[in-house]
Design a protein around this motif. Structure first.
Motif, PDB file in Angstrom:
ATOM      1  N   GLU A  22       4.228   0.029   1.608  1.00 10.52           N
ATOM      2  CA  GLU A  22       3.583   0.731   2.587  1.00 10.52           C
ATOM      3  C   GLU A  22       4.058   2.127   2.587  1.00 10.52           C
ATOM      4  O   GLU A  22       5.361   2.365   2.630  1.00 10.52           O
ATOM      5  CB  GLU A  22       3.841  -0.013   4.012  1.00 10.52           C
ATOM      6  CG  GLU A  22       3.193   1.267   5.343  1.00 10.52           C
ATOM      7  CD  GLU A  22       3.130   0.549   6.447  1.00 10.52           C
ATOM      8  OE1 GLU A  22       2.561   1.097   7.324  1.00 10.52           O
ATOM      9  OE2 GLU A  22       4.181  -0.599   6.647  1.00 10.52           O
ATOM     10  N   HIS A  23       3.227   3.056   2.643  1.00 11.97           N
ATOM     11  CA  HIS A  23       3.628   4.533   2.443  1.00 11.97           C
ATOM     12  C   HIS A  23       3.915   5.012   3.693  1.00 11.97           C
ATOM     13  O   HIS A  23       3.525   4.478   4.820  1.00 11.97           O
ATOM     14  CB  HIS A  23       2.401   5.409   1.930  1.00 11.97           C
ATOM     15  CG  HIS A  23       2.767   6.764   1.379  1.00 11.97           C
ATOM     16  ND1 HIS A  23       2.621   7.812   2.413  1.00 11.97           N
ATOM     17  CD2 HIS A  23       3.381   7.409   0.564  1.00 11.97           C
ATOM     18  CE1 HIS A  23       3.010   9.003   1.956  1.00 11.97           C
ATOM     19  NE2 HIS A  23       3.501   8.608   0.469  1.00 11.97           N
ATOM     20  N   SER A  27      -0.817   4.142   4.882  1.00  5.76           N
ATOM     21  CA  SER A  27      -1.485   3.724   3.591  1.00  5.76           C
ATOM     22  C   SER A  27      -0.734   2.716   2.763  1.00  5.76           C
ATOM     23  O   SER A  27       0.726   2.511   2.879  1.00  5.76           O
ATOM     24  CB  SER A  27      -2.040   4.847   2.802  1.00  5.76           C
ATOM     25  OG  SER A  27      -0.995   5.586   2.177  1.00  5.76           O
ATOM     26  N   TRP A  29       0.098   1.012  -1.143  1.00  2.00           N
ATOM     27  CA  TRP A  29       0.145   0.980  -2.495  1.00  2.00           C
ATOM     28  C   TRP A  29       0.148  -0.512  -3.162  1.00  2.00           C
ATOM     29  O   TRP A  29       0.689  -1.146  -2.372  1.00  2.00           O
ATOM     30  CB  TRP A  29       1.465   1.751  -3.087  1.00  2.00           C
ATOM     31  CG  TRP A  29       1.633   3.066  -2.766  1.00  2.00           C
ATOM     32  CD1 TRP A  29       2.170   3.613  -1.968  1.00  2.00           C
ATOM     33  CD2 TRP A  29       1.234   4.194  -3.544  1.00  2.00           C
ATOM     34  NE1 TRP A  29       2.233   5.234  -2.032  1.00  2.00           N
ATOM     35  CE2 TRP A  29       1.418   5.329  -3.197  1.00  2.00           C
ATOM     36  CE3 TRP A  29       0.135   4.358  -4.651  1.00  2.00           C
ATOM     37  CZ2 TRP A  29       0.918   6.713  -3.455  1.00  2.00           C
ATOM     38  CZ3 TRP A  29      -0.451   5.453  -5.239  1.00  2.00           C
ATOM     39  CH2 TRP A  29       0.109   6.586  -4.552  1.00  2.00           C
ATOM     40  N   CYS A  37      -3.127   1.266  -7.465  1.00  2.00           N
ATOM     41  CA  CYS A  37      -4.330   1.663  -6.546  1.00  2.00           C
ATOM     42  C   CYS A  37      -3.755   2.107  -5.163  1.00  2.00           C
ATOM     43  O   CYS A  37      -2.676   1.441  -4.711  1.00  2.00           O
ATOM     44  CB  CYS A  37      -5.346   0.879  -6.404  1.00  2.00           C
ATOM     45  SG  CYS A  37      -5.272  -0.687  -5.743  1.00  2.00           S
ATOM     46  N   ARG A  38      -4.319   2.742  -4.297  1.00  2.00           N
ATOM     47  CA  ARG A  38      -4.015   3.092  -2.854  1.00  2.00           C
ATOM     48  C   ARG A  38      -4.733   2.668  -2.228  1.00  2.00           C
ATOM     49  O   ARG A  38      -6.161   3.127  -2.332  1.00  2.00           O
ATOM     50  CB  ARG A  38      -3.433   4.639  -2.899  1.00  2.00           C
ATOM     51  CG  ARG A  38      -2.778   4.913  -1.451  1.00  2.00           C
ATOM     52  CD  ARG A  38      -2.238   6.344  -1.665  1.00  2.00           C
ATOM     53  NE  ARG A  38      -1.700   6.816  -0.467  1.00  2.00           N
ATOM     54  CZ  ARG A  38      -0.888   7.843  -0.013  1.00  2.00           C
ATOM     55  NH1 ARG A  38      -0.603   8.808  -1.151  1.00  2.00           N
ATOM     56  NH2 ARG A  38      -0.344   7.952   0.864  1.00  2.00           N
ATOM     57  N   ASP A  40      -6.267   3.421   1.642  1.00  2.00           N
ATOM     58  CA  ASP A  40      -6.103   4.340   2.833  1.00  2.00           C
ATOM     59  C   ASP A  40      -6.755   3.850   3.939  1.00  2.00           C
ATOM     60  O   ASP A  40      -6.909   4.301   5.101  1.00  2.00           O
ATOM     61  CB  ASP A  40      -7.030   5.592   2.322  1.00  2.00           C
ATOM     62  CG  ASP A  40      -8.474   5.354   2.373  1.00  2.00           C
ATOM     63  OD1 ASP A  40      -9.123   4.201   2.492  1.00  2.00           O
ATOM     64  OD2 ASP A  40      -9.164   6.404   1.928  1.00  2.00           O
ATOM     65  N   GLN A  47      -5.115   4.868  -9.093  1.00  2.00           N
ATOM     66  CA  GLN A  47      -4.306   6.049  -9.108  1.00  2.00           C
ATOM     67  C   GLN A  47      -3.593   5.884 -10.562  1.00  2.00           C
ATOM     68  O   GLN A  47      -3.496   5.085 -11.377  1.00  2.00           O
ATOM     69  CB  GLN A  47      -3.087   5.665  -8.374  1.00  2.00           C
ATOM     70  CG  GLN A  47      -3.287   5.629  -6.871  1.00  2.00           C
ATOM     71  CD  GLN A  47      -3.693   6.737  -6.203  1.00  2.00           C
ATOM     72  OE1 GLN A  47      -2.938   7.834  -6.523  1.00  2.00           O
ATOM     73  NE2 GLN A  47      -4.964   7.151  -5.564  1.00  2.00           N
TER      74      GLN A  47
END
Length: 164
Positions: A22-23, A27, A29, A37-38, A40, A47
């Protein structure tokens, strides 16, 4: 009762998901057998297509305390994403091996990389590698975790666990 929602190729997610991180912005990852990939919250965004990550078999992800994303690949070592740029490290750069199983950041901010050939610690400037000769019961390091007192545990395949 919980409601399960499935995401797959119909939503833009390709390949089997092996790792999730988790960013800070909420979001996600996702490391898959087909690359990075990410998500959102609405869509999956591939990515690293210009950075050599497309088709990469990703097995481990770590968002460190500095906001860098560490990406462990099954045959290609480690990539570090910082400021939108990727830096690649592999056995030629000093990590124990190119088949990465796990990633961990310790309380001192060192990045630990568990591979099938041992463990490596990144101190921000260089890698230090650990294996059987250093006291690991087996070189295939599958998991690394840390106790509140800073002691590290390394779980190995075919050799048990060891506390450092």
């Amino acid at each position: 009762m919980a409601t399960w929602r499935t995401f797959d190729a119909t939503n833009g997610l390709t390949g089997g998901v092996n790792a999730i991180a988790e960013h800070r912005d909420g979001s996600l990852w996702l490391g898959a057998s087909s690359g990075l990939c990410r998500f959102d919250g609405v869509e999956f965004i591939p990515q690293g297509t210009q950075d050599g990550l497309e088709g990469l078999d990703i097995w481990a992800l770590l968002l460190d305390s500095r906001g860098r994303l560490w990406i462990g690949a099954r045959r290609d070592g480690v990539f570090c994403r910082e400021g939108g740029r990727y830096t690649h490290y592999n056995a030629a750069d000093g990590i124990a091996g190119d088949i990465v199983n796990c990633l961990h950041e310790d309380a001192c901010g060192h990045i630990w990389i568990g591979t099938t050939s041992g463990a490596s610690r990144w101190d921000g400037a260089a890698f230090t590698t650990y294996g059987r000769a250093s006291g690991l019961p087996h070189d295939d390091v599958r998991v690394i975790c840390e106790e509140p007192d800073g002691a590290l545990w390394f779980g190995t395949n075919g050799g048990g666990a060891v506390r450092l």
